[in-house]
Design an enzyme around this catalytic site. Structure first.
Site, short mmCIF file in Angstrom:
data_model
loop_
_atom_site.label_atom_id
_atom_site.label_comp_id
_atom_site.label_asym_id
_atom_site.label_seq_id
_atom_site.Cartn_x
_atom_site.Cartn_y
_atom_site.Cartn_z
N GLU A 1 0.86 -1.19 0.00
CA GLU A 1 0.00 0.00 0.00
C GLU A 1 0.90 1.25 0.00
O GLU A 1 1.91 1.30 0.70
CB GLU A 1 -0.88 -0.01 1.26
CG GLU A 1 -1.87 1.15 1.32
CD GLU A 1 -2.79 1.08 2.55
OE1 GLU A 1 -2.40 0.52 3.59
OE2 GLU A 1 -3.92 1.61 2.44
N CYS B 1 -5.64 -3.20 2.36
CA CYS B 1 -5.43 -3.05 3.80
C CYS B 1 -6.70 -3.17 4.65
O CYS B 1 -7.20 -4.26 4.86
CB CYS B 1 -4.68 -1.75 4.07
SG CYS B 1 -3.84 -1.83 5.67
N LYS C 1 -9.69 1.59 -2.70
CA LYS C 1 -9.97 1.09 -1.34
C LYS C 1 -11.42 1.41 -0.96
O LYS C 1 -11.85 2.57 -1.03
CB LYS C 1 -9.00 1.77 -0.38
CG LYS C 1 -8.97 1.21 1.02
CD LYS C 1 -7.83 1.90 1.79
CE LYS C 1 -7.53 1.26 3.11
NZ LYS C 1 -6.36 1.89 3.76
N1 LIG Z 1 -3.73 1.35 5.94
C1 LIG Z 1 -4.68 0.76 6.56
O1 LIG Z 1 -5.78 0.59 6.06
C2 LIG Z 1 -4.37 0.29 7.95
C3 LIG Z 1 -5.34 -0.73 8.46
C4 LIG Z 1 -5.02 -1.18 9.82
O2 LIG Z 1 -3.99 -0.87 10.40
C5 LIG Z 1 -5.98 -2.04 10.48
O3 LIG Z 1 -5.74 -2.33 11.65
O4 LIG Z 1 -6.98 -2.43 9.88
#
Ligand SMILES: NC(=O)CCC(=O)C(=O)O
Length: 295
Positions: free
Chosen positions: A49, A170, A128
């Site tokens: 990411e 993520c 996302k």
């Molecule tokens: N960059 C993100 O989306 C982090 C996501 C994250 O840390 C989580 O715990 O879920």
């Protein structure tokens, strides 16, 4: 004999890239690591990411690129062209982590993943869907939605020689519906470029990867940036590949490195034969989340 979801053996490589403030340097480093992975035989390579910038809301507008018209010019999107060239040079499928995207028509920003094929052709784009807005007092507060807008689709990409993969970014991994839809539509692998942090990484990174694999009986790959304790946001690292039985095939520490795994045809079918949740679902009791999704 029925076709396997993964049609041919595939070497997967996740690049736990170390990146900093210099976008051109990040792109050059990504290229050298992608080519290192393909020289080791990788057929599918994944970047993290926000691989071409630091991760943080204040950085998104500064590093954002415009992806339309398609293809964009090199001025509009140096990352689009760098990724297309890497894929072509390495003759590999490439999930290009994610980059901040700017959409001029609506003045909106997105966190966007670009997927290229071995000829350097863009195969898919994933924005996302679930923005990372959390507040754990004394630990971490982060609000992607201060700057970003969410995407609105499930992304399933067909790699003709191998089969289908699901791509999300993520925080998207915390919403099992996306994974289940991709798996029920035939994905053999779910890939998440992602930057968890020292709080949530310790809590849930491995658990999320193994849970999505276990729920769906597919391969899962999570690709993090390398940890940089000088940066505003400290990524968890620990990029990992999980098999359809939720076993960890390979996992990194926090430093820059590449993790590989050989994905075998037949493993998904073998897992589903042993524990047949795939055919035991009770859609007369609860809905099928994939029902209304057109792949
Ligand atoms: N960059 C993100 O989306 C982090 C996501 C994250 O840390 C989580 O715990 O879920």
């Amino acid at each position: 004999m029925a076709t396997k979801l993964l049609k041919a053996p595939l070497k997967l490589a996740l690049i736990q890239l170390s990146s900093g403030a210099d976008k051109a340097a990040n792109l050059a480093r990504a290229r050298s690591k992608v080519l290192e992975a393909t020289s080791q035989g990788a057929n599918l390579v994944v970047l993290p990411e926000c691989f071409n910038s630091p991760y943080g809301t204040k950085y998104f507008p500064k590093y954002a690129e415009t992806l339309l018209p398609s293809p964009p010019t090199t001025e509009q999107s140096p990352s689009w062209h760098a990724l297309a060239d890497m894929a072509k040079e390495g003759k590999t499928y490439l999930v290009g982590g994610s980059i901040p995207e700017y959409w001029p028509e609506t003045n909106k920003y997105y966190n966007t993943s670009l997927v290229f094929g071995p000829e350097g052709k863009l195969l898919a784009t994933h924005r996302k869907v679930h923005l990372f807005d959390i507040d754990i007092p004394g630990k971490i507060t982060f609000r992607e939605s201060e700057v970003l807008s969410p995407g609105n689709k499930v992304t399933i990409v067909d790699l003709p020689e191998y089969g289908k993969i699901g791509v999300a970014i993520c925080y998207d991994i915390r919403f099992p519906e996306l994974a289940t839809i991709a798996a029920r539509k035939g994905a053999f692998l779910l890939l998440y470029p992602g930057a968890f942090n020292l709080t949530t990484g310790a809590l849930h990174w491995e658990l999320q990867a193994r849970a999505r694999a276990m729920d769906n009986q597919v391969y899962v790959g999570l690709c993090s940036p390398a940890r940089d304790m000088e940066a505003d946001y400290n990524a968890w690292g620990h990029s990992m590949i999980v098999d359809p039985n939720a076993g960890i095939m390979a996992q990194l520490e926090e430093k820059e490195d590449v993790v590989y795994a050989d994905l075998e045809t037949g493993r998904i079918e073998e897992t589903r034969k042993g524990i047949p949740i795939y055919t035991q679902r009770r859609f007369d009791v609860y809905p099928d989340v994939s029902e209304h999704y057109e792949a």
